[in-house]
Design an enzyme around this catalytic site. Structure first.
Site, short mmCIF file in Angstrom:
data_model
loop_
_atom_site.label_atom_id
_atom_site.label_comp_id
_atom_site.label_asym_id
_atom_site.label_seq_id
_atom_site.Cartn_x
_atom_site.Cartn_y
_atom_site.Cartn_z
N THR A 100 -4.52 -3.84 -4.33
CA THR A 100 -3.08 -3.64 -4.20
C THR A 100 -2.60 -2.87 -5.43
O THR A 100 -2.57 -3.40 -6.53
CB THR A 100 -2.34 -4.98 -4.09
OG1 THR A 100 -2.84 -5.71 -2.96
CG2 THR A 100 -0.85 -4.76 -3.90
N LYS A 175 1.76 -3.83 2.69
CA LYS A 175 1.25 -4.99 1.94
C LYS A 175 2.30 -5.53 0.99
O LYS A 175 2.45 -6.76 0.85
CB LYS A 175 0.00 -4.57 1.16
CG LYS A 175 -0.55 -5.62 0.18
CD LYS A 175 -1.11 -6.85 0.89
CE LYS A 175 -1.62 -7.89 -0.10
NZ LYS A 175 -2.88 -7.52 -0.74
N LYS A 251 2.86 -9.29 -10.34
CA LYS A 251 2.43 -7.91 -10.14
C LYS A 251 2.97 -7.37 -8.81
O LYS A 251 3.56 -6.29 -8.76
CB LYS A 251 0.90 -7.82 -10.16
CG LYS A 251 0.36 -6.42 -9.82
CD LYS A 251 -1.14 -6.35 -9.98
CE LYS A 251 -1.90 -7.11 -8.91
NZ LYS A 251 -1.87 -6.41 -7.59
#
Length: 299
Positions: A100, A175, A251
Site C-alpha cells: 500500500t 484500497k 500510514k
C-alpha cells in the site's frame, strides 16, 4: 509460452508476501523469489522455487513480478534502483506492486516503466495474512486491460476476488477507501469501549457481542479483547500488537486524507482517527500522527 506456465517472480517474503508466494508454489511454471533475508527464502527453495539475489535477477527470468515490500521508498528501490527490476526487464514485463503506497507514487513509477515497454500496476490486497494463507484475498488492480489480463491467472492462486479498479493508481485509491473504513472503525470501537466502561458495562462482554455479530457481518470487534481502555504498558504483550495496528492505521489514514484533500473531499472522522487512533488503542500516537499534529500547529 502459455499464460499458465509463464515464469512468475516474487520480491518481498514478509508477513504478507510469504503466504502469497506460498500459494504460488501450487502453480505450474517457475517461481523466482527474492528477499534480503536468507531464512525467508529457504522454505521456498526447499519447496522447488528458484532464489535470486536481486530484483534485477528476478526480471532476468520472470515476466510477471509481484512486489510486497514496506513502503514507497522500498518500492522505488526495487523497481528503479541500481539492481532494480527495470535494469533488466524486457518489454512486456508486468510489475505488480501489492504494497500500500501513495497513488501518486504508483502513477509516477508506471510512467517511468512505460518508457521501457514495461507495465507497472498497483495491486494492493485486502484480507490480511489469513486471507493469503487461504487463497481468499481481494486484489484491487490499477492498470491497463492488457496488464490486468496478464495477472489474473497467477493472482488467482492467492486471491478469491481480483478486481480491475481502473487505470494505474485506481487500485491504491480503492484500497485507501477500504482502509479508511477499516481504521476509522477501530477508532470508533475505542470510543464505544470508553462509553461502555463509564456506564458500568463489562467491556469484555461487550466485545463478545460485537465479535459475535461481526463474525456474521464483519466489523471492528477484532480489537476488542482487552479488559480496560487504560494505556498499555511497554512490557505488555498487547503493546507490540496494538503499536503495529496503530502504525498501519496512521500510514493508511494519512494517505487517504491526502487523497481526500486532492479531490476536495472532507474527511472529518478520518482526520480525527489519525489524531486519536494510537491514543485510543492505548499505545500513544505514532510518528505519522505526531508529524501531522506538528504541521497543523505550524500551519
Amino acid at each position: 509460452m502459455s499464460e499458465p506456465t509463464r515464469a512468475v517472480g516474487y520480491i518481498g517474503l514478509g508477513n504478507m508476501g510469504a503466504p502469497m508466494a506460498t500459494r504460488l508454489l501450487e502453480r505450474p511454471g517457475r517461481l523466482i523469489v527474492c528477499d534480503a533475508r536468507p531464512e525467508a527464502v529457504e522454505p521456498f527453495t526447499t519447496a522447488g522455487a528458484e532464489a535470486v539475489a536481486t530484483p534485477a535477477a528476478v526480471a532476468d527470468h520472470a515476466s510477471v513480478i509481484s512486489v510486497t515490500v514496506l513502503d514507497d521508498a522500498q518500492v522505488r528501490d526495487v523497481v528503479t534502483g541500481p539492481d532494480g527490476i527495470l535494469s533488466t526487464a524486457r518489454p512486456g514485463t508486468v510489475i505488480a506492486v501489492h504494497s500500500t503506497i501513495g497513488d501518486a507514487t504508483a502513477t509516477e513509477l508506471a510512467t517511468t516503466c512505460r518508457a521501457k515497454g514495461v507495465d507497472l500496476i498497483d495491486a494492493p490486497v485486502s484480507g490480511g495474512a489469513p486471507g493469503a494463507q487461504q487463497g481468499r484475498l481481494a486484489v484491487m488492480v490499477g492498470g491497463s486491460d492488457e496488464a490486468f489480463e496478464a495477472v489474473r491467472e497467477p493472482f488467482g492462486y492467492f486471491a478469491e476476488l481480483v478486481i480491475h479498479a481502473g487505470p494505474v493508481g485506481a487500485g491504491t485509491r480503492m484500497k485507501l477507501a477500504r482502509n479508511l473504513l477499516h481504521f476509522v472503525s477501530f477508532t470508533a470501537a475505542c470510543e464505544a469501549q470508553r462509553l461502555a466502561e463509564a456506564a458500568g458495562i463489562d467491556i469484555r462482554k461487550l466485545g463478545k457481542v460485537v465479535r459475535h455479530t461481526d463474525a456474521i457481518t464483519g466489523g471492528a470487534g477484532a480489537i476488542m479483547l482487552r479488559d480496560t481502555t487504560a494505556p498499555v504498558a511497554d512490557d505488555d504483550p498487547w503493546f507490540s500488537i496494538l503499536s503495529h495496528v496503530r502504525n498501519l492505521g496512521e500510514k493508511d489514514l494519512a494517505l487517504a486524507l491526502d487523497l481526500g484533500e486532492r479531490f476536495d473531499v472532507d474527511l472529518p472522522l478520518g482526520t480525527r482517527a489519525l489524531a486519536g487512533l494510537g491514543t485510543g488503542l492505548g499505545v500513544g500516537t505514532g510518528p505519522v500522527a505526531d508529524r501531522a499534529a506538528h504541521q497543523k500547529e505550524n500551519a
